[in-house]
Scaffold this motif. Structure first.
Motif, mmCIF file in Angstrom:
data_model
loop_
_atom_site.group_PDB
_atom_site.id
_atom_site.type_symbol
_atom_site.label_atom_id
_atom_site.label_comp_id
_atom_site.label_asym_id
_atom_site.label_seq_id
_atom_site.Cartn_x
_atom_site.Cartn_y
_atom_site.Cartn_z
ATOM 1 N N UNK A 47 0.766 -1.192 -0.044
ATOM 2 C CA UNK A 47 -0.135 0.119 -0.026
ATOM 3 C C UNK A 47 0.947 1.268 0.193
ATOM 4 N N UNK A 48 0.637 2.118 -0.936
ATOM 5 C CA UNK A 48 1.676 3.440 -1.039
ATOM 6 C C UNK A 48 1.209 4.179 0.005
ATOM 7 N N UNK A 49 -0.115 4.882 0.149
ATOM 8 C CA UNK A 49 -0.454 5.900 1.245
ATOM 9 C C UNK A 49 -1.925 5.562 1.770
ATOM 10 N N UNK A 50 -2.050 4.894 2.593
ATOM 11 C CA UNK A 50 -3.477 4.571 3.090
ATOM 12 C C UNK A 50 -3.911 5.307 4.239
ATOM 13 N N UNK A 51 -5.022 5.214 4.135
ATOM 14 C CA UNK A 51 -5.911 5.720 5.344
ATOM 15 C C UNK A 51 -5.745 4.985 6.548
ATOM 16 N N UNK A 52 -5.222 5.552 7.800
ATOM 17 C CA UNK A 52 -5.144 4.856 8.648
ATOM 18 C C UNK A 52 -6.242 5.262 10.004
ATOM 19 N N UNK A 53 -6.971 4.149 10.389
ATOM 20 C CA UNK A 53 -8.063 4.515 11.341
ATOM 21 C C UNK A 53 -7.752 3.901 12.567
ATOM 22 N N UNK A 54 -7.799 4.249 13.832
ATOM 23 C CA UNK A 54 -7.308 3.801 14.762
ATOM 24 C C UNK A 54 -8.226 3.936 15.989
ATOM 25 N N UNK A 55 -8.874 3.120 16.744
ATOM 26 C CA UNK A 55 -9.557 3.032 18.011
ATOM 27 C C UNK A 55 -8.884 2.491 19.211
ATOM 28 N N UNK A 60 -5.416 1.363 19.377
ATOM 29 C CA UNK A 60 -5.337 1.558 18.012
ATOM 30 C C UNK A 60 -4.820 2.875 17.316
ATOM 31 N N UNK A 61 -5.563 3.747 18.014
ATOM 32 C CA UNK A 61 -5.215 5.168 17.722
ATOM 33 C C UNK A 61 -3.708 5.653 17.898
ATOM 34 N N UNK A 62 -3.093 5.183 19.247
ATOM 35 C CA UNK A 62 -1.542 5.350 19.568
ATOM 36 C C UNK A 62 -0.906 4.491 18.488
#
Length: 276
Positions: free
Chosen positions: A94-102, A105-107
């Motif tokens: 993946x080149x530049x994914x969106x990252x979603x963390x809960x 997972x946010x940290x």
């Protein structure tokens, strides 16, 4: 939304810290969803189908959680999870994914991005464990008395964590849903895994991230449950204010596990942000 609990990740990926359970749904710009503690990718099960209409949605269980397994001697720290995320981004090419963390997972996504150089076209932080103090009194007590909790009879331990888990949501969980969250922590092995992950993380793991929040240039969204009992909504405003240009959205009728409480509004907020 359905509370269907038949959720299983189909793929296994060898990484430095062990073996990751993972899956990919849909096609389009890539998005990686990273759950927190004490959950698993099960948390995202009703968000994934909505996002997958427009995106390739990558989900995985953190090492030591769900169906992922730690290598012998590995410690499920936030930094290990962030390095694992970096490995997965390379594995998935993946080149530049969106990252979603809960939660943690946010940290994890912030450490992967800021410390380990994982590129991101968008960052979304949901009830994120980033600003100190984020450990709850319950977790502090477990950390301080880990040996006691490790040797506690299995049923007594289960009787403690069952009601604790239920405070993660604003709306009551069904028995089936609560059971799905608790299943990875069943028995003596599950009890050890729970204590291992409690001992492995602390507020100290995010202090360097907190100092670097002003460096973030990636468009960022902060999502928070209106009734979060674990991390109060006031924390959301502080986090959004610390990140240049971050937008804040409070999800109604949701607690700390906002994708569980209100998956529709959570998914719609993410879709709107990811599509900008």
């Amino acid at each position: 939304m359905s509370t269907h609990t038949a959720w299983r990740l189909r793929h296994r990926i060898r990484v430095t810290g062990g073996e990751v359970a993972a899956d990919v749904f849909g096609q389009g710009p890539p998005v990686i969803l990273v759950h927190g503690t004490p959950a698993s990718s099960f948390l995202w099960r009703e968000v994934v189908p909505v996002l997958a209409r427009e995106h390739a949605v990558h989900v995985w269980d953190l090492l030591g959680y769900g169906d992922s397994r730690l290598a012998q001697g590995a410690v499920p720290s936030i930094d290990l999870q962030a390095r694992t995320l970096a490995e997965l981004v390379r594995h998935w090419e993946l080149g530049e994914p969106a990252l979603v963390g809960h939660d943690i997972g946010g940290a994890t996504v912030l450490r992967a991005h800021l410390v380990h150089g994982v590129p991101a076209r968008r960052l979304a932080l949901l009830d994120a464990a980033v600003l100190s103090p984020w450990l709850t009194p319950f977790t502090h007590h477990m950390r301080a008395h880990a040996d006691v909790y490790r040797t506690m009879p299995e049923q007594v331990f289960a009787d403690l964590i069952r009601p604790r888990l239920r405070t993660a949501t604003h709306r009551p969980m069904s028995e089936a849903v609560a059971g799905a969250y608790l299943a990875p922590w069943d028995g003596a092995a599950g009890q050890r895994r729970w204590i291992d992950q409690v001992v492995a993380v602390s507020d100290d793991d995010t202090r360097d991230l907190e100092a670097r929040l002003p460096e973030i240039t990636t468009p960022t969204q902060v999502l928070w449950g209106e009734h979060d009992q674990w991390l109060p909504p006031a924390t959301a405003a502080r986090l959004a204010a610390a990140i240049p240009g971050a937008r804040l959205t409070v999800i109604p009728e949701a607690g700390h596990f906002l994708p569980e409480d209100n998956p529709y509004d959570t998914a719609q907020a993410l879709l709107g942000f990811l599509g900008d």
